[in-house]
Design an enzyme around this catalytic site. Structure first.
Site, PDB file in Angstrom:
ATOM      1  N   LYS A 199      52.930  45.740  29.571  1.00 46.59           N
ATOM      2  CA  LYS A 199      51.687  45.386  29.303  1.00 46.59           C
ATOM      3  C   LYS A 199      50.959  44.239  30.134  1.00 46.59           C
ATOM      4  O   LYS A 199      49.938  44.248  30.229  1.00 46.59           O
ATOM      5  CB  LYS A 199      51.429  45.173  27.923  1.00 46.59           C
ATOM      6  CG  LYS A 199      51.963  45.914  27.072  1.00 46.59           C
ATOM      7  CD  LYS A 199      51.206  45.818  25.580  1.00 46.59           C
ATOM      8  CE  LYS A 199      52.263  45.190  24.523  1.00 46.59           C
ATOM      9  NZ  LYS A 199      51.656  45.129  23.134  1.00 46.59           N
ATOM     10  N   LYS A 248      50.929  41.336  29.907  1.00 47.87           N
ATOM     11  CA  LYS A 248      50.364  40.515  29.240  1.00 47.87           C
ATOM     12  C   LYS A 248      51.061  39.232  29.166  1.00 47.87           C
ATOM     13  O   LYS A 248      52.387  39.049  29.062  1.00 47.87           O
ATOM     14  CB  LYS A 248      50.295  40.902  27.809  1.00 47.87           C
ATOM     15  CG  LYS A 248      49.162  41.730  27.568  1.00 47.87           C
ATOM     16  CD  LYS A 248      48.937  42.113  26.029  1.00 47.87           C
ATOM     17  CE  LYS A 248      47.660  42.820  25.555  1.00 47.87           C
ATOM     18  NZ  LYS A 248      47.529  42.949  24.112  1.00 47.87           N
TER      19      LYS A 248
END
Ligand code: C2G
Length: 133
Positions: A45, A47
């Site tokens: 992701k 992230k």
């Protein structure tokens, strides 16, 4: 015992996350949260979490709606999770609308709940970035 599961990063825990967890729990009696590991977050992701997995896990475990926190390590584990944790209902915010309908084939209900508007971990980072200095 109606068992519900949801998945997410839950970084910089905020009222949008709490609202989702509260509504997810209201769909059953037992709520499992599959928490994205730091590796999964970064590799899949992109992230980078402010809080590492153990801290995000401790925060979630302190929430009255959450009964069990397990690691989310890959996209593929959802199918087996439904059976391993005897899940009746799979829940996600509606930013994922339609993405996990395939889980119905595992015999679970799939529900997408409206996201809480205006708040996100990204928004928090952005706002705090403006305040520094
Ligand atoms: N959420 C919400 N309202 C917000 C922000 C988030 O309802 N304002 C919900 C999201 O829709 C999601 C959950 O809170 O259902 C967790 O959000 P994230 O931590 O951003 O999760 P995400 O990165 O979308 O990871 O395999 C699924 C993924 O792990 C989901």
């Amino acid at each position: 015992m109606r068992r519900v599961i949801t998945y997410g990063t839950f970084d910089l825990l905020h009222y949008g996350h709490i609202s989702l967890l509260q509504r997810a729990k209201a769909l059953g009696d037992y709520l499992v949260v599959a928490l994205s590991t730091d590796e999964f977050n970064w590799e899949e992701k992109r992230k980078k979490c402010y809080f590492g997995y153990e801290k995000r896990k401790a925060l979630l475990e302190a929430i009255r709606y959450v009964d069990l926190v397990i690691p989310e390590e890959n996209w593929e584990q959802k199918r087996t999770d439904m059976h391993e944790y005897h899940i009746d209902v799979f829940v996600m915010g509606d930013d994922w609308e339609g993405k996990f309908d395939f889980l119905r084939a595992e015999g679970v209900k799939v529900r997408y709940l409206p996201r809480t508007p205006e708040i996100s971990s990204t928004q928090i980072r952005r706002d705090l970035g403006k305040q520094v200095g």
